[in-house]
Design a protein around this motif. Structure first.
Motif, PDB file in Angstrom:
ATOM      1  N   GLY A 161       0.811  -1.208   0.000  1.00  0.00           N
ATOM      2  CA  GLY A 161       0.000   0.000   0.000  1.00  0.00           C
ATOM      3  C   GLY A 161       0.846   1.261   0.000  1.00  0.00           C
ATOM      4  O   GLY A 161       0.548   2.236  -0.697  1.00  0.00           O
ATOM      5  N   THR A 162       1.930   1.229   0.766  1.00  0.00           N
ATOM      6  CA  THR A 162       2.828   2.382   0.829  1.00  0.00           C
ATOM      7  C   THR A 162       3.493   2.625  -0.523  1.00  0.00           C
ATOM      8  O   THR A 162       3.590   3.771  -0.996  1.00  0.00           O
ATOM      9  CB  THR A 162       3.901   2.156   1.905  1.00  0.00           C
ATOM     10  N   ALA A 163       3.958   1.530  -1.154  1.00  0.00           N
ATOM     11  CA  ALA A 163       4.588   1.668  -2.467  1.00  0.00           C
ATOM     12  C   ALA A 163       3.586   2.146  -3.517  1.00  0.00           C
ATOM     13  O   ALA A 163       3.897   2.999  -4.362  1.00  0.00           O
ATOM     14  CB  ALA A 163       5.197   0.330  -2.890  1.00  0.00           C
ATOM     15  N   ALA A 164       2.359   1.642  -3.455  1.00  0.00           N
ATOM     16  CA  ALA A 164       1.342   2.041  -4.421  1.00  0.00           C
ATOM     17  C   ALA A 164       0.969   3.505  -4.273  1.00  0.00           C
ATOM     18  O   ALA A 164       0.660   4.188  -5.261  1.00  0.00           O
ATOM     19  CB  ALA A 164       0.093   1.167  -4.256  1.00  0.00           C
ATOM     20  N   ALA A 172      -6.379   6.603  -3.742  1.00  0.00           N
ATOM     21  CA  ALA A 172      -6.572   5.422  -4.589  1.00  0.00           C
ATOM     22  C   ALA A 172      -6.226   4.139  -3.834  1.00  0.00           C
ATOM     23  O   ALA A 172      -6.866   3.097  -4.031  1.00  0.00           O
ATOM     24  CB  ALA A 172      -5.715   5.538  -5.852  1.00  0.00           C
ATOM     25  N   VAL A 173      -5.233   4.223  -2.964  1.00  0.00           N
ATOM     26  CA  VAL A 173      -4.868   3.052  -2.154  1.00  0.00           C
ATOM     27  C   VAL A 173      -6.017   2.660  -1.232  1.00  0.00           C
ATOM     28  O   VAL A 173      -6.347   1.472  -1.077  1.00  0.00           O
ATOM     29  CB  VAL A 173      -3.588   3.334  -1.348  1.00  0.00           C
ATOM     30  N   GLY A 178     -10.704  -0.802   0.071  1.00  0.00           N
ATOM     31  CA  GLY A 178     -12.141  -1.024   0.170  1.00  0.00           C
ATOM     32  C   GLY A 178     -12.605  -2.131  -0.760  1.00  0.00           C
ATOM     33  O   GLY A 178     -13.434  -2.973  -0.388  1.00  0.00           O
ATOM     34  N   VAL A 179     -12.075  -2.156  -1.972  1.00  0.00           N
ATOM     35  CA  VAL A 179     -12.411  -3.217  -2.925  1.00  0.00           C
ATOM     36  C   VAL A 179     -11.950  -4.573  -2.380  1.00  0.00           C
ATOM     37  O   VAL A 179     -12.656  -5.586  -2.502  1.00  0.00           O
ATOM     38  CB  VAL A 179     -11.764  -2.934  -4.295  1.00  0.00           C
ATOM     39  N   LEU A 180     -10.763  -4.595  -1.758  1.00  0.00           N
ATOM     40  CA  LEU A 180     -10.255  -5.830  -1.161  1.00  0.00           C
ATOM     41  C   LEU A 180     -11.209  -6.348  -0.084  1.00  0.00           C
ATOM     42  O   LEU A 180     -11.457  -7.558   0.027  1.00  0.00           O
ATOM     43  CB  LEU A 180      -8.866  -5.585  -0.571  1.00  0.00           C
ATOM     44  N   LEU A 181     -11.781  -5.437   0.692  1.00  0.00           N
ATOM     45  CA  LEU A 181     -12.741  -5.827   1.715  1.00  0.00           C
ATOM     46  C   LEU A 181     -14.024  -6.388   1.095  1.00  0.00           C
ATOM     47  O   LEU A 181     -14.619  -7.330   1.634  1.00  0.00           O
ATOM     48  CB  LEU A 181     -13.057  -4.639   2.612  1.00  0.00           C
TER      49      LEU A 181
END
Length: 420
Positions: A161-164, A172-173, A178-181
Motif C-alpha cells: 500500500g505504501t509503495a502504491a 486510490a490506495v 475497500g475493494v479488497l474488503l
C-alpha cells in the motif's frame, strides 16, 4: 447420567477453506488499520495537517476497538455469526471508501472510527468462529491459521500500500483497500455456511447464560495478564530504533535489516504456535510468557556485541509471533462454548489496551528516564504477567472439571457453524 461424547471431525479441506477465508478477512481489515503509518506523509500533506495528527488515527483506532468490541459483540449476540462478520466487513469497506473521499481531517477521523468499530466486532468473532469449526485438539492450529492474516498485513499489505501510494496516491490506495474488503465479504458468503439462527454456539439445556458464565472470570484474568505482556513488548518495540542505534550500537541503516529479521522470526513463531498450543494446552501460555520475560530481560544486554544483539532480536521476534496465537487459543479453551463470543471481545479489548498502554508508557520512559530504562521496565511487566499466568494455569488445573455446557467441552457437530 451417561453422556455421549461427540467430536467435531478432524480438519478437512472445507475446514481449511473456511479458516483461510477468515484469515483473508483479517488480512484486509488489519491492512486498513495499519495503512496510515505508511501513508502518513502524503495524507498529512494533502489534508494540510501535521504528521502527528495523522499518526493519531492509529491511536484513535485502537481506543475505538477497545471501547466498542465487547458492547457490539453483546448487541449482536443473537444474530448469525456469518451475517455479523459479513456486515462488519462491508461496513469496513464503506468506511474505507468514505476515508478515501474525505475532504478534510474531521471526516477522515469519523470514517476511521466507524471502520475501527467494525474491525473490533469482526475480530471479536473471527477467533471464536475458527475455534467452533474444529475439535478442541486443533484449536491452536485453527487460531494460528486465522492469525496469518494480520501477520501478512504487516509484512505484505502495508508495504504494498505504501509503495502504491507513491504511484497513484493515498486516496486510490484506500479505494483499493475497500475493494479488497468487498472481495473478502464475497469469500465469506461463498465459503462459510449460514449456520444456526442464534449467533452464539448453542449449548445444551441447563447451561448458564454467557453473561453469567463462570469461565469468563478466568478469561478476564488471562486476558488482563496477556495485555500486560503486550505492554512490556510495545514499551520496547515501539522505540526499537533508539534501542538499535544507541544501545546495540548499530548504524541507523541497520534498522531495516533488524526489522526484517524480527518479521522473519515472527513468522517462525506463528508457525510453531499451533502445534505447541495443541500439544501442551495448559502449559503453552505460561511457558511462552516466561520465555518472553527472559527474552525482554536479555534486551538489556544488547550492547554486548552485534551478534548477541541479532540473536536476541531473533528470539524476541519468535516470541511475539508465538505469543498471540498461544494466548488466544488458551482463552478459547478456557471459555465455555456459550461464552466464546464474549471471550473474543474481551481478548480484542485487552490486546488493544495493552498496545496503547505499552506505546504510551514507553514514550514516557524514553522522555523521562532514557532509552536504557525501556528494557528493564518491560521485563518487569512481562515477568509479572508470566508469574500470574503460571499461577492461573496451576489453579485451573486443580479446579474441578466444568459441568456439561459450562466450561469448554468441545462442541458437538450440530453445535458449531461448519463450513459449507
Amino acid at each position: 447420567m451417561t453422556q455421549t461424547t461427540t467430536h467435531v471431525p478432524d480438519m478437512t479441506r472445507k475446514t481449511w477453506a473456511a479458516l483461510l477465508t477468515l484469515a483473508g478477512a483479517g488480512f484486509a481489515t488489519v491492512t486498513i488499520e495499519l495503512l496510515p503509518a505508511g501513508l502518513l506523509p502524503s495524507m498529512a500533506h494533502d489534508l494540510g495537517v501535521s504528521r502527528g495528527r495523522i499518526g493519531l488515527l492509529v491511536t484513535a483506532w485502537a481506543l475505538t476497538v477497545a471501547a466498542l468490541s465487547l458492547p457490539l459483540e453483546r448487541l449482536t449476540r443473537r444474530l448469525p455469526r456469518r451475517g455479523v462478520m459479513l456486515g462488519a466487513v462491508l461496513v469496513s469497506a464503506g468506511a474505507a471508501l468514505l476515508a478515501a473521499t474525505a475532504p478534510a481531517y474531521g471526516p477522515l477521523v469519523v470514517a476511521r472510527v466507524v471502520a475501527a468499530g467494525a474491525h473490533g466486532l469482526l475480530w471479536a468473532l473471527l477467533v471464536p468462529y475458527a475455534a467452533s469449526l474444529v475439535d478442541e485438539r486443533h484449536i491452536g492450529k485453527a487460531v494460528s491459521v486465522v492469525l496469518v492474516g494480520p501477520t501478512a498485513a504487516g509484512v505484505v499489505g502495508v508495504p504494498l500500500g505504501t509503495a502504491a501510494a507513491e504511484l497513484v496516491g493515498w486516496r486510490a490506495v484506500l479505494v483499493g483497500a475497500g475493494v479488497l474488503l468487498v472481495v473478502a465479504s464475497l469469500a465469506l458468503v461463498t465459503v462459510l455456511s449460514p449456520g444456526a439462527a442464534p449467533g452464539k454456539i448453542p449449548v445444551p439445556a441447563g447451561a448458564v447464560p454467557a453473561g453469567r458464565d463462570r469461565s469468563l472470570v478466568r478469561v478476564t484474568v488471562t486476558a488482563t495478564l496477556g495485555a500486560l505482556v503486550l505492554v512490556g513488548h510495545f514499551q520496547v518495540f515501539t522505540y526499537v530504533g533508539p534501542l538499535v542505534t544507541r544501545v546495540a550500537g548499530m548504524d541507523s541503516a541497520a534498522l531495516g535489516g533488524v526489522l526484517a529479521l524480527f518479521g522473519a522470526t515472527g513468522a517462525l513463531g506463528l508457525a510453531i504456535a499451533g502445534p505447541l498450543s495443541d500439544r501442551f494446552p495448559t502449559a503453552a501460555l505460561p511457558g511462552t510468557a516466561i520465555a518472553f520475560a527472559i527474552t525482554v530481560l536479555a534486551i538489556t544486554a544488547l550492547d554486548t556485541s552485534t551478534a548477541v544483539a541479532l540473536v536476541v532480536v531473533g528470539v524476541w521476534g519468535t516470541m511475539i509471533g508465538l505469543f498471540p496465537p498461544v494466548f488466544q487459543s488458551t482463552v478459547m479453551r478456557i471459555a465455555s462454548p456459550a461464552a466464546r463470543g464474549a471471550a473474543g471481545a474481551v481478548v480484542v479489548t485487552a490486546l488493544n489496551l495493552g498496545i496503547a498502554a505499552g506505546a504510551a508508557s514507553g514514550a514516557w520512559l524514553l522522555e523521562n528516564r532514557g532509552v536504557d530504562a525501556l528494557a528493564p521496565v518491560a521485563a518487569l511487566a512481562v515477568g509479572v504477567a508470566a508469574t500470574g499466568l503460571v499461577i492461573s494455569a496451576a489453579r485451573g488445573a486443580r479446579s474441578p472439571a466444568p459441568r456439561r455446557g459450562d466450561g469448554g467441552r468441545p462442541p458437538a457437530p450440530q453445535e458449531a457453524e461448519a463450513p459449507r
